[in-house]
Enzyme design. Sequence first.
Site, short mmCIF file in Angstrom:
data_model
loop_
_atom_site.label_atom_id
_atom_site.label_comp_id
_atom_site.label_asym_id
_atom_site.label_seq_id
_atom_site.Cartn_x
_atom_site.Cartn_y
_atom_site.Cartn_z
N GLU A 130 -6.98 5.15 7.61
CA GLU A 130 -6.51 6.65 7.35
C GLU A 130 -7.82 6.98 6.53
O GLU A 130 -8.08 8.12 6.83
CB GLU A 130 -5.26 6.76 6.38
CG GLU A 130 -4.14 6.28 6.91
CD GLU A 130 -2.83 5.85 6.48
OE1 GLU A 130 -2.84 5.77 5.26
OE2 GLU A 130 -2.02 5.11 7.23
N ASN A 183 0.80 -1.10 0.01
CA ASN A 183 0.09 -0.05 0.15
C ASN A 183 0.98 1.31 -0.14
O ASN A 183 1.42 1.61 0.96
CB ASN A 183 -0.88 0.03 1.27
CG ASN A 183 -1.66 1.10 1.38
OD1 ASN A 183 -1.86 1.95 0.41
ND2 ASN A 183 -2.31 1.48 2.53
N GLU A 188 -5.69 -4.86 10.57
CA GLU A 188 -4.61 -3.89 10.78
C GLU A 188 -4.76 -2.96 12.16
O GLU A 188 -5.62 -2.16 11.87
CB GLU A 188 -4.58 -2.85 9.72
CG GLU A 188 -4.35 -3.49 8.15
CD GLU A 188 -3.73 -2.46 7.22
OE1 GLU A 188 -2.50 -2.71 6.91
OE2 GLU A 188 -3.97 -1.34 7.09
N LYS A 213 0.12 4.18 -0.51
CA LYS A 213 -0.63 5.42 0.04
C LYS A 213 -0.26 6.48 -0.95
O LYS A 213 -0.33 6.45 -1.86
CB LYS A 213 -0.15 5.76 1.46
CG LYS A 213 -0.16 4.63 2.40
CD LYS A 213 0.22 4.69 3.82
CE LYS A 213 -0.13 3.49 4.61
NZ LYS A 213 -0.03 3.60 6.17
N GLY A 234 2.30 2.26 10.74
CA GLY A 234 3.30 3.30 10.64
C GLY A 234 4.05 3.56 11.80
O GLY A 234 4.55 4.84 11.61
N HIS A 243 -9.47 1.35 4.61
CA HIS A 243 -8.35 1.52 5.22
C HIS A 243 -8.35 2.49 6.61
O HIS A 243 -9.29 3.65 6.28
CB HIS A 243 -7.11 2.12 4.43
CG HIS A 243 -5.79 2.03 5.00
ND1 HIS A 243 -5.40 3.23 5.85
CD2 HIS A 243 -4.83 1.19 4.90
CE1 HIS A 243 -4.03 2.82 6.29
NE2 HIS A 243 -3.61 1.67 5.86
N SER A 287 3.27 -2.29 10.27
CA SER A 287 4.64 -2.35 10.62
C SER A 287 5.26 -3.44 10.15
O SER A 287 6.07 -4.27 10.82
CB SER A 287 5.12 -2.09 11.95
OG SER A 287 4.69 -0.75 12.38
#
Length: 254
Positions: free
Chosen positions: A100, A12, A170, A14, A176, A98, A215
């Site tokens: 985010e 991904n 996730e 992003k 991250g 996701h 991660s």
Amino acid sequence: MTSGRTPLIAGNWKMHKTVEEAEAFIQGLLPRVSSVEGVDVGVCVPFTALQAMVDSTRGSRVDVYAQTMHETTHGAFTGEVSAPMLSELDVHGVVLGHSERRQLFGETDRALSQKMLAAFDAGLQPILCVGETEEERAREETERKLRNQVQEGLERLGPEQIARVVIAYEPIWAIGTGVVATPEQAQDAVAFVRALVGDKAPEAARQVRVLYGGSVKPDNAAELLALPDVDGALVGGASLEPGAFAQIVGAATA
Ligand code: PGA
């Protein structure tokens, strides 16, 4: 794999990589993964690089995914992109929900239940992302959160569609941050997600692929990918560099 499920390693990106940078990445990746067998490989790229990546990966083992889409086919939704627009480009699939998108752009479970169906209607492979925050884990609300997200995400799908879904677990606290879930945390949550799928479609639970994300790096991938219920990984930061990403793909074949 003893499970019979083919692992999927999806990168991904992003909001990273111009078309030029994406081309350089893919030219670096293709030779590194061309002889790898028994694993599906995907890159989830910005809208602007989709066409170039579809063209550059044609005939290779790498599939191209978008990172989001709108739930309807067309309309007055400035800035949005629909499932038919993605499938017209020969995009393989799309990441939906996701964290985010949920946290920064207000994506709701309700919209996601529509997006999942819209993806299938357009022939796209959805990757549905679910996961709890640090606070939710501390309050022992992980299972409640996952139950809501999985149930809503699958709500409009029939059993055959559910069997073809990919779900990425996730934990938001691992995205991250460099803080990866322990093998036990990852296995427990991924098995729980699979059981939730089984509540809705018992046959599908054995077929549905559940990934871990958060991660994942070359040095921790093998341990996570060896877990019995983990069918692959959704990789953020470590998917930006072809060497690191190819190492993670290699770990899925071990
Ligand atoms: P990360 O991101 O690997 O950089 O933690 C994972 C993701 O957001 O899918």
